[in-house]
Design a protein around this motif. Structure first.
Motif, PDB file in Angstrom:
ATOM      1  N   SER A   1      12.405  19.132  -2.502  1.00  0.00           N
ATOM      2  CA  SER A   1      12.359  18.802  -1.073  1.00  0.00           C
ATOM      3  C   SER A   1      10.914  18.600  -0.616  1.00  0.00           C
ATOM      4  N   GLU A   2      10.750  17.885   0.481  1.00  0.00           N
ATOM      5  CA  GLU A   2       9.405  17.716   1.058  1.00  0.00           C
ATOM      6  C   GLU A   2       8.806  19.062   1.422  1.00  0.00           C
ATOM      7  N   GLU A   3       9.634  19.965   1.918  1.00  0.00           N
ATOM      8  CA  GLU A   3       9.149  21.277   2.348  1.00  0.00           C
ATOM      9  C   GLU A   3       8.601  22.082   1.167  1.00  0.00           C
ATOM     10  N   GLN A   4       9.164  21.884  -0.025  1.00  0.00           N
ATOM     11  CA  GLN A   4       8.748  22.642  -1.208  1.00  0.00           C
ATOM     12  C   GLN A   4       7.786  21.864  -2.098  1.00  0.00           C
ATOM     13  N   ALA A   5       7.534  20.616  -1.788  1.00  0.00           N
ATOM     14  CA  ALA A   5       6.804  19.736  -2.705  1.00  0.00           C
ATOM     15  C   ALA A   5       5.415  20.249  -3.062  1.00  0.00           C
ATOM     16  N   MET A   6       4.667  20.752  -2.082  1.00  0.00           N
ATOM     17  CA  MET A   6       3.294  21.176  -2.366  1.00  0.00           C
ATOM     18  C   MET A   6       3.249  22.403  -3.267  1.00  0.00           C
ATOM     19  N   ASN A   7       4.347  23.136  -3.364  1.00  0.00           N
ATOM     20  CA  ASN A   7       4.416  24.274  -4.282  1.00  0.00           C
ATOM     21  C   ASN A   7       4.484  23.811  -5.735  1.00  0.00           C
ATOM     22  N   HIS A   8       4.701  22.528  -5.947  1.00  0.00           N
ATOM     23  CA  HIS A   8       4.793  21.967  -7.298  1.00  0.00           C
ATOM     24  C   HIS A   8       3.494  21.281  -7.720  1.00  0.00           C
ATOM     25  N   VAL A   9       2.482  21.307  -6.862  1.00  0.00           N
ATOM     26  CA  VAL A   9       1.208  20.631  -7.163  1.00  0.00           C
ATOM     27  C   VAL A   9       0.241  21.613  -7.815  1.00  0.00           C
ATOM     28  N   PHE A  10      -0.326  21.200  -8.943  1.00  0.00           N
ATOM     29  CA  PHE A  10      -1.333  22.010  -9.639  1.00  0.00           C
ATOM     30  C   PHE A  10      -2.728  21.715  -9.115  1.00  0.00           C
ATOM     31  N   GLY A  11      -3.042  20.433  -8.931  1.00  0.00           N
ATOM     32  CA  GLY A  11      -4.388  20.076  -8.477  1.00  0.00           C
ATOM     33  C   GLY A  11      -4.556  18.578  -8.344  1.00  0.00           C
ATOM     34  N   TYR A  12      -5.831  18.171  -8.229  1.00  0.00           N
ATOM     35  CA  TYR A  12      -6.164  16.789  -7.905  1.00  0.00           C
ATOM     36  C   TYR A  12      -7.350  16.310  -8.736  1.00  0.00           C
ATOM     37  N   ALA A  13      -7.445  14.986  -8.895  1.00  0.00           N
ATOM     38  CA  ALA A  13      -8.576  14.386  -9.596  1.00  0.00           C
ATOM     39  C   ALA A  13      -8.822  13.000  -9.024  1.00  0.00           C
ATOM     40  N   ALA A  14     -10.007  12.461  -9.302  1.00  0.00           N
ATOM     41  CA  ALA A  14     -10.298  11.069  -8.970  1.00  0.00           C
ATOM     42  C   ALA A  14      -9.669  10.178 -10.036  1.00  0.00           C
ATOM     43  N   TYR A  15      -9.158   9.029  -9.599  1.00  0.00           N
ATOM     44  CA  TYR A  15      -8.465   8.118 -10.516  1.00  0.00           C
ATOM     45  C   TYR A  15      -8.728   6.685 -10.066  1.00  0.00           C
ATOM     46  N   ASN A  16      -8.742   5.758 -11.019  1.00  0.00           N
ATOM     47  CA  ASN A  16      -8.853   4.343 -10.649  1.00  0.00           C
ATOM     48  C   ASN A  16      -7.771   3.549 -11.376  1.00  0.00           C
ATOM     49  N   ASP A  17      -6.884   2.964 -10.597  1.00  0.00           N
ATOM     50  CA  ASP A  17      -5.790   2.152 -11.118  1.00  0.00           C
ATOM     51  C   ASP A  17      -6.312   0.742 -11.411  1.00  0.00           C
ATOM     52  N   THR A  18      -7.245   0.657 -12.349  1.00  0.00           N
ATOM     53  CA  THR A  18      -7.875  -0.614 -12.700  1.00  0.00           C
ATOM     54  C   THR A  18      -6.799  -1.605 -13.151  1.00  0.00           C
ATOM     55  N   THR A  19      -6.840  -2.840 -12.598  1.00  0.00           N
ATOM     56  CA  THR A  19      -5.717  -3.755 -12.721  1.00  0.00           C
ATOM     57  C   THR A  19      -6.156  -5.144 -13.155  1.00  0.00           C
ATOM     58  N   ALA A  20      -5.409  -5.731 -14.106  1.00  0.00           N
ATOM     59  CA  ALA A  20      -5.601  -7.140 -14.482  1.00  0.00           C
ATOM     60  C   ALA A  20      -4.694  -7.973 -13.590  1.00  0.00           C
TER      61      ALA A  20
ATOM     62  N   LYS B   1      -5.635  10.923   5.276  1.00  0.00           N
ATOM     63  CA  LYS B   1      -4.792  10.875   6.466  1.00  0.00           C
ATOM     64  C   LYS B   1      -4.266   9.467   6.749  1.00  0.00           C
ATOM     65  N   GLN B   2      -4.892   8.444   6.165  1.00  0.00           N
ATOM     66  CA  GLN B   2      -4.426   7.070   6.345  1.00  0.00           C
ATOM     67  C   GLN B   2      -3.302   6.689   5.390  1.00  0.00           C
ATOM     68  N   MET B   3      -3.006   7.525   4.404  1.00  0.00           N
ATOM     69  CA  MET B   3      -1.870   7.245   3.530  1.00  0.00           C
ATOM     70  C   MET B   3      -0.593   7.177   4.355  1.00  0.00           C
ATOM     71  N   TYR B   4       0.222   6.192   4.079  1.00  0.00           N
ATOM     72  CA  TYR B   4       1.475   6.071   4.819  1.00  0.00           C
ATOM     73  C   TYR B   4       2.467   7.128   4.359  1.00  0.00           C
ATOM     74  N   PHE B   5       2.663   7.208   3.046  1.00  0.00           N
ATOM     75  CA  PHE B   5       3.526   8.248   2.472  1.00  0.00           C
ATOM     76  C   PHE B   5       2.629   9.350   1.922  1.00  0.00           C
ATOM     77  N   LYS B   6       2.679  10.519   2.552  1.00  0.00           N
ATOM     78  CA  LYS B   6       1.854  11.626   2.110  1.00  0.00           C
ATOM     79  C   LYS B   6       2.452  12.262   0.843  1.00  0.00           C
ATOM     80  N   ILE B   7       1.688  13.143   0.228  1.00  0.00           N
ATOM     81  CA  ILE B   7       2.076  13.708  -1.066  1.00  0.00           C
ATOM     82  C   ILE B   7       3.462  14.368  -1.036  1.00  0.00           C
ATOM     83  N   PRO B   8       3.824  15.165  -0.025  1.00  0.00           N
ATOM     84  CA  PRO B   8       5.165  15.761  -0.031  1.00  0.00           C
ATOM     85  C   PRO B   8       6.283  14.719  -0.086  1.00  0.00           C
ATOM     86  N   ARG B   9       6.111  13.627   0.658  1.00  0.00           N
ATOM     87  CA  ARG B   9       7.143  12.573   0.652  1.00  0.00           C
ATOM     88  C   ARG B   9       7.176  11.884  -0.711  1.00  0.00           C
ATOM     89  N   ILE B  10       6.006  11.631  -1.290  1.00  0.00           N
ATOM     90  CA  ILE B  10       5.948  10.977  -2.600  1.00  0.00           C
ATOM     91  C   ILE B  10       6.682  11.805  -3.646  1.00  0.00           C
TER      92      ILE B  10
END
Length: 355
Positions: free
Chosen positions: A213-232, A288-297
Motif C-alpha cells: 500500500s502507499e501508506e506502507q510503501a516507505m517502510n520497504h525503502v532501504f535507501g537512495y542513490a544518484a542514477y542516470n538513465d543514459t539513453t540511445a 517535490k516536482q515529481m508527479y508520482f511520488k515514491i509511495p505511489r510508484i
C-alpha cells in the motif's frame, strides 16, 4: 584515484535539524572537513559504498564517514571480533539482512570513527556501483515530471500519447546497464550517435513485498542513490517498434552511486536532481516536482508483482534532456556527464568510444 575525478567527488549532505548526516565535501586540493557531530548520530543514517582499496582487490562493503574515510565493515568485524549476519563483500547481502545488518554496520563504523582508526579516504579507493551487479533488471519510471512530458511531445517519434498518463509508466533496464559512479560509458557510433542524459533519483528496496500500500510503501525503502538513465534515443524511438527497452539497455548506460544513503540520511523534500554536461547545467528539479511520488510508484509497481530486497527503481527524469532541445543535443566521446542528487552526492562519467 585519478586526479580528474577527485574534485567532483562530493559527500551527500542533509540538515542537522532533520536528524540526518552532517554536510561535507571533498576536493583534491582541500583538507577534508570533519563534521562537528558524529556522522553516525542518526539511527541507520549511513552512506554505504562498495569499494576496493587496491586495483586487484575484490569489492567490499564500506561505510563512508563525513571526513571521507571509508570503513571496511568486514575488516572491522574481524578486528572487533564480531560475527556478521551478512556477507561483507555484498551490498545485496547487507540489504537482505535488514535492520540487523544495518545496525551491525552502524555500530562497527561508529566505533572505528570514535577510535579514529586508520582508513583510506574516498579519494584513495575505487568506488564501484553500490550494487555492482543487480539480481534483476532495474525498474524505471517514464515521464514522471510534467515539464519533461511536455518538452518531449514535439520530439517524440510516437505521437499517440498526448495526454499525461493517470498511472506511472514503467519500463526496465537490463542488468548490464549498471555502471560505476566514475566509470566511462561506452559509445558505439555503429549502434547509436544519439546518446542522451537523464538524471534520476534511484530508490533501493529493502523489504520485499507484493501489493504494497502507499501508506506502507516507505517502510520497504532501504535507501537512495544518484542514477542516470543514459539513453540511445534513435534506438529507443525508431527501432524495435518504438519499445523503449533496447534503447535504454545498452551496456554501461546506467551509472549509479557514489553510494547508497539509507532512508534516515535523506530528506526527500529537500532533494534536487541535477545533471551537467561538460560543466554546463542541463537539468535541475526538486523531488517535490515529481508527479508520482515514491509511495505511489512502489504501490503501483508492486500491484501483482513481487518486489525483492535489493531491487532498484529509477524514479524519472526532469526536463532539460538533450533530444527535446532546439536544436537537439547529444553526447559524444570525451564529454563528461555529472549527475548530482543533493543530500547524496555526485557521480561523474566520461563518454568513451569503443575500440
Amino acid at each position: 584515484m585519478k586526479e580528474n575525478r577527485r574534485s567532483f567527488l562530493k559527500l551527500g549532505a542533509t540538515s542537522a535539524a532533520a536528524g540526518m548526516l552532517g554536510q561535507s565535501a571533498l576536493a583534491a586540493a582541500e583538507e577534508p572537513q570533519i563534521a562537528a557531530v558524529s556522522p553516525l548520530a542518526a539511527k541507520f543514517g549511513l552512506r554505504l559504498a562498495t569499494f576496493s582499496a587496491r586495483k586487484e582487490d575484490k569489492p567490499r562493503v564500506g561505510v563512508v564517514l563525513d571526513d571521507g574515510r571509508v570503513i571496511d565493515i568486514g575488516a572491522e568485524a574481524q578486528r572487533q571480533k564480531q560475527k556478521l549476519v551478512f556477507d561483507p563483500n555484498s551490498m545485496l547481502s547487507l540489504i537482505a539482512s535488514g535492520d540487523a545488518g544495518v545496525a551491525q554496520a552502524h555500530a562497527l563504523a561508529e566505533r572505528a570513527s570514535l577510535l579514529r582508526m586508520a582508513s583510506p579516504t574516498v579519494n584513495q579507493v575505487r568506488l564501484w556501483s553500490p550494487i555492482p551487479r543487480p539480481h534483476s533488471n532495474i525498474y524505471a519510471v517514464g515521464w514522471n515530471y510534467l515539464d519533461h512530458f511536455e518538452e518531449g511531445k514535439g520530439a517524440r517519434a510516437d505521437k499517440t500519447v498526448e495526454t499525461y498518463p493517470s498511472n506511472p509508466v514503467f519500463f526496465t533496464k537490463a542488468v548490464n546497464t549498471m555502471n560505476g559512479p566514475f566509470d566511462s560509458i561506452p559509445y558505439d557510433a555503429g549502434n547509436s550517435t544519439l546518446i542522451d542524459w537523464e538524471a534520476e533519483l534511484a530508490v533501493i528496496i529493502g523489504r520485499g513485498g507484493r501489493n504494497i500500500s502507499e501508506e506502507q510503501a516507505m517502510n520497504h525503502v532501504f535507501g537512495y542513490a544518484a542514477y542516470n538513465d543514459t539513453t540511445a534515443r534513435d534506438v529507443q524511438q525508431k527501432r524495435h517498434g518504438g519499445q523503449w527497452f533496447k534503447g535504454k539497455s545498452l551496456d554501461g548506460h546506467g551509472p549509479m552511486g557514489p553510494w547508497i544513503v539509507t532512508t534516515a540520511g535523506l530528506s526527500l523534500d529537500d532533494t534536487r536532481i541535477i545533471c551537467r554536461v561538460n560543466g554546463v547545467e542541463k537539468q535541475n528539479a526538486s523531488y517535490k516536482q515529481m508527479y508520482f511520488k515514491i509511495p505511489r510508484i512502489i504501490a503501483e509497481l508492486s500491484r501483482g508483482l513481487t518486489l525483492e530486497a535489493g531491487d532498484i527503481i529509477s524514479t524519472g527524469t526532469p526536463s532539460g534532456v538533450g533530444f527535446a532541445r532546439k536544436p537537439p543535443e547529444f553526447m559524444k566521446p570525451g564529454d563528461v556527464m555529472e549527475t548530482e542528487i543533493t543530500g547524496i552526492g555526485i557521480i561523474r562519467n566520461t563518454i568513451k568510444a569503443e575500440a
